[in-house]
Design a protein around this motif. Structure first.
Motif, short mmCIF file in Angstrom:
data_model
loop_
_atom_site.label_atom_id
_atom_site.label_comp_id
_atom_site.label_asym_id
_atom_site.label_seq_id
_atom_site.Cartn_x
_atom_site.Cartn_y
_atom_site.Cartn_z
N TYR A 234 35.41 -2.52 -17.02
CA TYR A 234 35.06 -1.88 -15.19
C TYR A 234 35.48 -1.01 -14.85
O TYR A 234 34.58 0.01 -15.39
CB TYR A 234 35.42 -2.68 -14.19
CG TYR A 234 35.01 -2.50 -12.94
CD1 TYR A 234 33.97 -3.20 -11.84
CD2 TYR A 234 35.89 -1.53 -12.03
CE1 TYR A 234 33.57 -2.15 -11.02
CE2 TYR A 234 34.87 -0.92 -10.72
CZ TYR A 234 34.17 -1.53 -10.55
OH TYR A 234 34.21 -1.20 -9.56
N LEU A 235 36.72 -0.28 -15.54
CA LEU A 235 37.04 1.15 -15.55
C LEU A 235 35.96 1.63 -16.50
O LEU A 235 35.90 2.99 -16.22
CB LEU A 235 38.58 0.72 -15.57
CG LEU A 235 39.15 2.46 -15.82
CD1 LEU A 235 38.74 2.93 -14.04
CD2 LEU A 235 40.58 2.03 -15.87
N GLU A 236 36.09 1.14 -17.95
CA GLU A 236 35.06 2.32 -18.61
C GLU A 236 34.10 2.48 -18.20
O GLU A 236 33.17 3.54 -18.35
CB GLU A 236 35.50 1.26 -20.01
CG GLU A 236 35.06 2.35 -21.29
CD GLU A 236 35.67 3.33 -21.50
OE1 GLU A 236 34.88 3.90 -22.27
OE2 GLU A 236 36.48 3.56 -21.30
N TRP A 237 33.40 1.02 -17.63
CA TRP A 237 31.82 1.42 -17.01
C TRP A 237 31.71 2.52 -16.38
O TRP A 237 30.86 3.44 -15.79
CB TRP A 237 31.53 0.16 -16.64
CG TRP A 237 30.39 0.43 -15.89
CD1 TRP A 237 29.38 1.27 -16.15
CD2 TRP A 237 30.23 -0.39 -14.43
NE1 TRP A 237 28.16 0.53 -15.50
CE2 TRP A 237 28.18 -0.42 -13.94
CE3 TRP A 237 30.48 -1.52 -13.58
CZ2 TRP A 237 27.89 -0.76 -12.63
CZ3 TRP A 237 29.77 -1.68 -12.43
CH2 TRP A 237 28.95 -1.65 -12.35
N ILE A 238 32.85 2.81 -14.85
CA ILE A 238 32.66 3.39 -13.69
C ILE A 238 33.55 5.17 -14.06
O ILE A 238 32.65 6.27 -13.64
CB ILE A 238 33.34 3.05 -12.13
CG1 ILE A 238 34.75 2.67 -12.64
CG2 ILE A 238 32.70 1.74 -12.27
CD1 ILE A 238 35.52 2.67 -10.95
N SER A 239 33.99 5.29 -15.11
CA SER A 239 34.67 6.29 -15.81
C SER A 239 33.24 7.55 -15.92
O SER A 239 33.50 8.04 -16.18
CB SER A 239 35.17 5.68 -16.70
OG SER A 239 34.94 6.08 -17.92
N GLY A 240 31.92 7.09 -15.66
CA GLY A 240 31.36 7.38 -16.57
C GLY A 240 30.46 8.21 -14.95
O GLY A 240 29.54 8.94 -15.52
N LEU A 241 30.69 8.03 -13.68
CA LEU A 241 30.59 8.59 -12.50
C LEU A 241 31.28 9.73 -12.60
O LEU A 241 32.46 10.19 -13.39
CB LEU A 241 30.73 7.39 -11.39
CG LEU A 241 29.99 6.06 -11.90
CD1 LEU A 241 30.55 5.37 -10.48
CD2 LEU A 241 28.68 6.39 -11.18
N ASP A 242 30.82 10.63 -11.43
CA ASP A 242 31.31 11.50 -11.16
C ASP A 242 32.35 11.53 -10.44
O ASP A 242 32.67 10.92 -9.72
CB ASP A 242 30.62 12.72 -10.26
CG ASP A 242 30.89 14.09 -9.89
OD1 ASP A 242 32.55 14.03 -10.08
OD2 ASP A 242 30.58 14.63 -9.02
N GLN A 243 33.41 11.44 -11.23
CA GLN A 243 34.80 11.17 -10.72
C GLN A 243 35.39 11.40 -8.90
O GLN A 243 36.25 11.15 -8.56
CB GLN A 243 36.13 11.42 -11.04
CG GLN A 243 36.06 10.40 -12.13
CD GLN A 243 36.95 10.07 -13.60
OE1 GLN A 243 37.97 10.69 -13.67
NE2 GLN A 243 36.39 9.32 -14.45
N SER A 244 34.50 13.06 -8.57
CA SER A 244 35.12 13.26 -7.44
C SER A 244 33.88 13.21 -6.36
O SER A 244 33.24 13.92 -5.10
CB SER A 244 34.95 14.61 -7.49
OG SER A 244 33.68 15.73 -7.73
N GLY A 245 32.89 11.97 -6.83
CA GLY A 245 32.07 11.89 -6.00
C GLY A 245 31.70 10.59 -5.15
O GLY A 245 32.90 9.78 -5.37
N GLU A 246 31.00 9.78 -4.09
CA GLU A 246 31.89 9.12 -3.31
C GLU A 246 30.86 7.70 -4.06
O GLU A 246 31.38 6.58 -3.54
CB GLU A 246 29.83 8.78 -1.92
CG GLU A 246 30.47 8.01 -1.63
CD GLU A 246 30.09 7.94 0.30
OE1 GLU A 246 30.27 7.01 1.25
OE2 GLU A 246 28.83 9.45 0.28
N ALA A 247 30.36 7.80 -5.19
CA ALA A 247 29.69 6.28 -5.33
C ALA A 247 31.01 6.34 -6.37
O ALA A 247 31.73 4.58 -6.85
CB ALA A 247 28.81 6.79 -7.02
N PHE A 248 31.32 7.02 -6.98
CA PHE A 248 33.02 6.91 -7.72
C PHE A 248 34.09 6.22 -6.58
O PHE A 248 35.03 4.87 -7.24
CB PHE A 248 33.66 7.96 -8.47
CG PHE A 248 34.39 7.82 -9.36
CD1 PHE A 248 34.69 6.48 -10.83
CD2 PHE A 248 36.05 7.88 -8.64
CE1 PHE A 248 35.98 6.50 -11.26
CE2 PHE A 248 37.51 7.79 -9.42
CZ PHE A 248 37.91 7.17 -10.99
#
Length: 88
Positions: free
Chosen positions: A8-22
């Motif tokens: 899960y952490l690996e998966w969401i790490s592809g998101l912009d980590q300063s963004g709302e989705a992350f």
């Protein structure tokens, strides 16, 4: 869809980590569950669609594809929602 905490952490790490989705998706790691309603669909779908699949491993690609499909199902039937929660 199932995955380990590491996946899960690996998966969401592809998101912009300063963004709302992350921030929204990281809530699972903080609270143990998150709820996704129709008002989150556009923001999450756009954020996950922006991830370059070449930067994801096979599991993350599967999770992204399945997640976007589920978001589409909620869009078509807005009385549905989604909960992400930890298992046993």
């Amino acid at each position: 869809m199932k995955c380990s905490g590491y996946e899960y952490l690996e998966w969401i790490s592809g998101l912009d980590q300063s963004g709302e989705a992350f921030r929204k998706m990281k809530g699972f790691l903080v609270f143990g569950e998150i709820t996704i309603y129709s008002e989150h669909l556009n923001m999450l779908a756009l954020a996950f669609d922006r991830i370059d699949s070449r930067t994801q491993d096979e599991k993350s690609q599967q999770l992204t594809s399945g997640f976007i499909d589920a978001l589409g199902a909620i869009h078509r039937e807005p009385t549905m929602g989604m909960m992400i929660r930890g298992g046993r």
